[in-house]
Motif scaffolding. Structure first.
Motif, PDB file in Angstrom:
ATOM      1  N   GLN A   1      -1.019 -10.290  -7.376  1.00  0.00           N
ATOM      2  CA  GLN A   1      -1.121  -9.970  -6.363  1.00  0.00           C
ATOM      3  C   GLN A   1      -2.448  -9.015  -7.212  1.00  0.00           C
ATOM      4  O   GLN A   1      -2.571  -8.407  -8.299  1.00  0.00           O
ATOM      5  CB  GLN A   1      -0.728  -9.197  -5.387  1.00  0.00           C
ATOM      6  N   SER A   2      -3.054  -7.943  -5.949  1.00  0.00           N
ATOM      7  CA  SER A   2      -4.182  -7.045  -6.360  1.00  0.00           C
ATOM      8  C   SER A   2      -4.649  -5.820  -5.175  1.00  0.00           C
ATOM      9  O   SER A   2      -4.254  -7.077  -3.987  1.00  0.00           O
ATOM     10  CB  SER A   2      -5.501  -7.995  -6.976  1.00  0.00           C
ATOM     11  N   ILE A   3      -4.817  -4.718  -5.634  1.00  0.00           N
ATOM     12  CA  ILE A   3      -5.281  -3.719  -4.167  1.00  0.00           C
ATOM     13  C   ILE A   3      -6.394  -2.847  -5.205  1.00  0.00           C
ATOM     14  O   ILE A   3      -5.202  -2.453  -6.169  1.00  0.00           O
ATOM     15  CB  ILE A   3      -4.136  -2.910  -4.058  1.00  0.00           C
ATOM     16  N   VAL A   4      -7.117  -3.059  -4.264  1.00  0.00           N
ATOM     17  CA  VAL A   4      -8.756  -2.646  -5.191  1.00  0.00           C
ATOM     18  C   VAL A   4      -8.487  -1.078  -4.264  1.00  0.00           C
ATOM     19  O   VAL A   4      -9.506  -1.474  -3.654  1.00  0.00           O
ATOM     20  CB  VAL A   4      -9.598  -3.279  -5.812  1.00  0.00           C
ATOM     21  N   ILE A   5      -8.360   0.104  -4.474  1.00  0.00           N
ATOM     22  CA  ILE A   5      -9.224   0.964  -3.406  1.00  0.00           C
ATOM     23  C   ILE A   5     -10.751   1.604  -3.824  1.00  0.00           C
ATOM     24  O   ILE A   5     -10.451   2.154  -5.197  1.00  0.00           O
ATOM     25  CB  ILE A   5      -7.953   2.015  -4.099  1.00  0.00           C
ATOM     26  N   LYS A   6     -11.043   1.208  -2.729  1.00  0.00           N
ATOM     27  CA  LYS A   6     -12.702   2.047  -3.472  1.00  0.00           C
ATOM     28  C   LYS A   6     -13.319   3.197  -3.306  1.00  0.00           C
ATOM     29  O   LYS A   6     -12.840   3.714  -2.677  1.00  0.00           O
ATOM     30  CB  LYS A   6     -13.309   0.942  -3.098  1.00  0.00           C
ATOM     31  N   GLU A   7     -13.810   3.750  -3.672  1.00  0.00           N
ATOM     32  CA  GLU A   7     -14.907   5.206  -2.845  1.00  0.00           C
ATOM     33  C   GLU A   7     -15.084   5.399  -1.706  1.00  0.00           C
ATOM     34  O   GLU A   7     -15.547   4.063  -1.024  1.00  0.00           O
ATOM     35  CB  GLU A   7     -16.090   5.413  -3.764  1.00  0.00           C
ATOM     36  N   PRO A   8     -14.886   6.304  -1.297  1.00  0.00           N
ATOM     37  CA  PRO A   8     -14.657   6.711  -0.221  1.00  0.00           C
ATOM     38  C   PRO A   8     -16.301   6.439   1.002  1.00  0.00           C
ATOM     39  O   PRO A   8     -17.583   7.122  -0.346  1.00  0.00           O
ATOM     40  CB  PRO A   8     -14.322   7.901   0.709  1.00  0.00           C
ATOM     41  N   LEU A   9     -16.299   5.206   1.414  1.00  0.00           N
ATOM     42  CA  LEU A   9     -17.708   5.374   2.625  1.00  0.00           C
ATOM     43  C   LEU A   9     -19.059   6.508   1.961  1.00  0.00           C
ATOM     44  O   LEU A   9     -18.053   7.361   3.291  1.00  0.00           O
ATOM     45  CB  LEU A   9     -17.875   4.795   3.744  1.00  0.00           C
ATOM     46  N   ASP A  10     -20.161   6.828   1.950  1.00  0.00           N
ATOM     47  CA  ASP A  10     -21.244   7.785   2.632  1.00  0.00           C
ATOM     48  C   ASP A  10     -21.439   6.559   4.222  1.00  0.00           C
ATOM     49  O   ASP A  10     -22.083   5.634   4.389  1.00  0.00           O
ATOM     50  CB  ASP A  10     -22.193   7.002   1.622  1.00  0.00           C
ATOM     51  N   ILE A  11     -21.504   8.070   5.513  1.00  0.00           N
ATOM     52  CA  ILE A  11     -20.939   7.074   6.616  1.00  0.00           C
ATOM     53  C   ILE A  11     -21.558   8.412   7.296  1.00  0.00           C
ATOM     54  O   ILE A  11     -21.796   9.812   7.142  1.00  0.00           O
ATOM     55  CB  ILE A  11     -19.861   7.032   7.344  1.00  0.00           C
TER      56      ILE A  11
ATOM     57  N   MET B   1       1.102  -1.262  -0.178  1.00  0.00           N
ATOM     58  CA  MET B   1       0.264   0.325   0.123  1.00  0.00           C
ATOM     59  C   MET B   1       0.552   1.374  -0.119  1.00  0.00           C
ATOM     60  O   MET B   1       0.802   2.362  -0.902  1.00  0.00           O
ATOM     61  CB  MET B   1      -1.188   0.565   1.204  1.00  0.00           C
ATOM     62  N   PHE B   2       1.726   0.731   0.606  1.00  0.00           N
ATOM     63  CA  PHE B   2       2.303   2.611   0.852  1.00  0.00           C
ATOM     64  C   PHE B   2       3.649   2.594  -0.514  1.00  0.00           C
ATOM     65  O   PHE B   2       3.263   3.839  -1.211  1.00  0.00           O
ATOM     66  CB  PHE B   2       3.831   2.500   1.909  1.00  0.00           C
ATOM     67  N   HIS B   3       3.322   1.498  -1.496  1.00  0.00           N
ATOM     68  CA  HIS B   3       4.358   1.924  -3.087  1.00  0.00           C
ATOM     69  C   HIS B   3       2.817   1.892  -3.310  1.00  0.00           C
ATOM     70  O   HIS B   3       3.302   3.050  -4.127  1.00  0.00           O
ATOM     71  CB  HIS B   3       4.601   0.433  -3.348  1.00  0.00           C
ATOM     72  N   VAL B   4       2.131   1.815  -3.996  1.00  0.00           N
ATOM     73  CA  VAL B   4       0.615   2.556  -4.722  1.00  0.00           C
ATOM     74  C   VAL B   4       0.299   3.547  -4.235  1.00  0.00           C
ATOM     75  O   VAL B   4       0.298   4.359  -5.038  1.00  0.00           O
ATOM     76  CB  VAL B   4      -0.039   1.067  -4.216  1.00  0.00           C
ATOM     77  N   PHE B   5       0.395   3.953  -3.028  1.00  0.00           N
ATOM     78  CA  PHE B   5      -0.403   5.376  -2.568  1.00  0.00           C
ATOM     79  C   PHE B   5       0.673   5.810  -3.112  1.00  0.00           C
ATOM     80  O   PHE B   5       0.374   6.940  -4.115  1.00  0.00           O
ATOM     81  CB  PHE B   5      -1.007   5.012  -0.638  1.00  0.00           C
ATOM     82  N   ASN B   6       2.146   6.177  -2.541  1.00  0.00           N
ATOM     83  CA  ASN B   6       3.157   6.733  -3.225  1.00  0.00           C
ATOM     84  C   ASN B   6       3.439   7.061  -4.901  1.00  0.00           C
ATOM     85  O   ASN B   6       3.203   8.453  -5.289  1.00  0.00           O
ATOM     86  CB  ASN B   6       4.753   7.061  -2.515  1.00  0.00           C
ATOM     87  N   ALA B   7       2.941   5.567  -5.305  1.00  0.00           N
ATOM     88  CA  ALA B   7       3.800   5.379  -6.790  1.00  0.00           C
ATOM     89  C   ALA B   7       1.905   6.691  -7.461  1.00  0.00           C
ATOM     90  O   ALA B   7       1.978   7.864  -8.372  1.00  0.00           O
ATOM     91  CB  ALA B   7       3.695   4.135  -7.216  1.00  0.00           C
ATOM     92  N   SER B   8       0.609   6.600  -6.932  1.00  0.00           N
ATOM     93  CA  SER B   8      -0.502   7.226  -7.089  1.00  0.00           C
ATOM     94  C   SER B   8      -0.114   9.136  -7.262  1.00  0.00           C
ATOM     95  O   SER B   8      -0.592   9.522  -8.578  1.00  0.00           O
ATOM     96  CB  SER B   8      -1.707   6.732  -6.944  1.00  0.00           C
ATOM     97  N   LEU B   9       0.692   9.115  -6.129  1.00  0.00           N
ATOM     98  CA  LEU B   9       0.136  10.393  -5.550  1.00  0.00           C
ATOM     99  C   LEU B   9       1.420  11.324  -6.584  1.00  0.00           C
ATOM    100  O   LEU B   9       0.971  12.577  -6.916  1.00  0.00           O
ATOM    101  CB  LEU B   9       0.552  10.910  -4.443  1.00  0.00           C
ATOM    102  N   LYS B  10       2.293  10.222  -7.253  1.00  0.00           N
ATOM    103  CA  LYS B  10       3.073  10.795  -7.889  1.00  0.00           C
ATOM    104  C   LYS B  10       2.773  10.517  -9.617  1.00  0.00           C
ATOM    105  O   LYS B  10       3.486  11.232 -10.545  1.00  0.00           O
ATOM    106  CB  LYS B  10       4.803  10.404  -8.209  1.00  0.00           C
ATOM    107  N   GLY B  11       1.852  10.679  -9.392  1.00  0.00           N
ATOM    108  CA  GLY B  11       1.112  10.994 -10.822  1.00  0.00           C
ATOM    109  C   GLY B  11       1.410   8.554 -11.552  1.00  0.00           C
ATOM    110  O   GLY B  11       0.635   8.816 -13.380  1.00  0.00           O
ATOM    111  N   ARG B  12       1.385   7.881 -11.397  1.00  0.00           N
ATOM    112  CA  ARG B  12       1.052   6.736 -12.064  1.00  0.00           C
ATOM    113  C   ARG B  12      -0.228   5.458 -11.445  1.00  0.00           C
ATOM    114  O   ARG B  12      -0.862   6.568 -10.859  1.00  0.00           O
ATOM    115  CB  ARG B  12       2.548   5.586 -10.929  1.00  0.00           C
ATOM    116  N   ASP B  13      -0.661   6.038 -12.895  1.00  0.00           N
ATOM    117  CA  ASP B  13      -1.867   5.415 -12.924  1.00  0.00           C
ATOM    118  C   ASP B  13      -1.518   3.903 -12.798  1.00  0.00           C
ATOM    119  O   ASP B  13      -1.523   3.197 -13.375  1.00  0.00           O
ATOM    120  CB  ASP B  13      -2.346   5.448 -14.659  1.00  0.00           C
ATOM    121  N   ASN B  14      -2.638   3.326 -11.735  1.00  0.00           N
ATOM    122  CA  ASN B  14      -2.632   1.965 -11.405  1.00  0.00           C
ATOM    123  C   ASN B  14      -1.352   1.209 -11.802  1.00  0.00           C
ATOM    124  O   ASN B  14      -0.911   0.090 -12.041  1.00  0.00           O
ATOM    125  CB  ASN B  14      -4.189   1.170 -12.256  1.00  0.00           C
ATOM    126  N   SER B  15       0.010   2.053 -11.724  1.00  0.00           N
ATOM    127  CA  SER B  15       1.150   1.239 -11.509  1.00  0.00           C
ATOM    128  C   SER B  15       1.987   1.786 -10.333  1.00  0.00           C
ATOM    129  O   SER B  15       2.163   2.761  -9.831  1.00  0.00           O
ATOM    130  CB  SER B  15       1.457   1.273 -13.074  1.00  0.00           C
TER     131      SER B  15
END
Length: 271
Positions: free
Chosen positions: A210-220, A69-83
């Motif tokens: 392996q897979s990581i699926v990030i879903k839309e924030p929940l409505d709480i 998740m640290f990899h995915v979140f940081n990569a996403s913030l740096k503009g990587r699209d699902n990579s």
């Protein structure tokens, strides 16, 4: 950033940055070369606020899940699209990112202490300690520590508190949600149990998807929804509600349980 600047937990950010860089570089091939990591939801990561975000996920290994998740979140913030292609994204990591972990686990070795410094919010487990089932009250200081981390940034939590699938979620997560009102983002992971040992340190099998699926924030509805209603909503969101067992074969479920028992047996005899 001053070289001795600290985060709210007294960790020196300059040192934390270098630890995350080192961990990122050393572990990158575990998800990119030895195995294949499929990602969904990078655009959701980029749309989140800087602070008070709680990621809620199912759990398959002690460390491989959160490192991915640290990899995915940081990569996403740096503009990587699902990579996570090109590990250069880890050079300037998000430093206000934390994960909730058992204090007992994070104190066991030098390696776990390094992982803890890189972002752990260590809490005392209320249901298990030193390999035995227990029943003790939640420490309010632990709740406050998670609140402190949310106030500073993002927090990853695994509310089942175990790597065994389809176990009930701990109600403490609902208390945290109602108290601190974070943006709650569900994450569903898979494949880590098959590719790593239980600790997530040793590669058990290569070539696993392996897979990581990030879903839309929940409505709480933080004010009016009950703790039980929030827990049920989380169980569905991270695909760990008991109803999901209806589409899992009994044979596969038994295989999961036997695998976990075998790991526990081996760990006991290593001590």
């Amino acid at each position: 950033m001053g070289i001795f600047k600290e985060n709210p937990f007294g960790h020196i950010l300059f040192l934390k940055k270098w630890l995350i860089r080192l961990i990122g570089i050393v572990t990158h091939s575990r998800y990119k070369r030895f195995n294949s990591l499929e990602i969904e939801g990078s655009d959701i990561i980029r749309s989140l606020p800087e602070r008070n975000v709680l990621f809620v996920s199912n759990h398959q290994t002690y460390f491989a899940d959160v490192v991915a998740m640290f990899h995915v979140f940081n990569a996403s913030l740096k503009g990587r699209d699902n990579s996570i292609k090109n590990v250069g994204y880890i050079w300037n990591p998000k430093l206000n990112m934390y994960y909730v972990a058992a204090a007992e686990t994070m104190k066991k070795s030098l390696l776990t202490k390094i992982f803890a410094y890189a972002g752990s919010v260590s809490v005392e487990r209320t249901w298990r300690a030193e390999g035995k089932d227990i029943n003790r009250q939640v420490k309010m200081s632990d709740i406050s520590s998670i609140g402190k981390a949310l106030n500073d940034g993002w927090v990853i939590t695994f509310p089942q508190g175990t790597t065994t699938p389809w176990k009930p979620l701990r109600k403490g997560t609902a208390h945290i949600i109602k108290k601190y009102k974070p943006v709650v983002v569900p994450v569903v992971i898979d494949g880590f149990r098959r590719s790593f040992d239980k600790k997530g340190l040793r590669i058990k099998k290569k070539g696993i998807l392996q897979s990581i699926v990030i879903k839309e924030p929940l409505d709480i509805d933080y004010e009016n929804e009950s703790f039980d209603a929030i827990i049920e909503k989380l169980e569905y969101a991270i695909e760990q509600h008991p109803s999901f067992l209806k589409v899992i074969s009994k044979k596969d479920l038994l295989a999961y349980e036997e695998e976990n028992e075998l790991r526990r047996f081996r760990n006991r005899h290593k001590i």
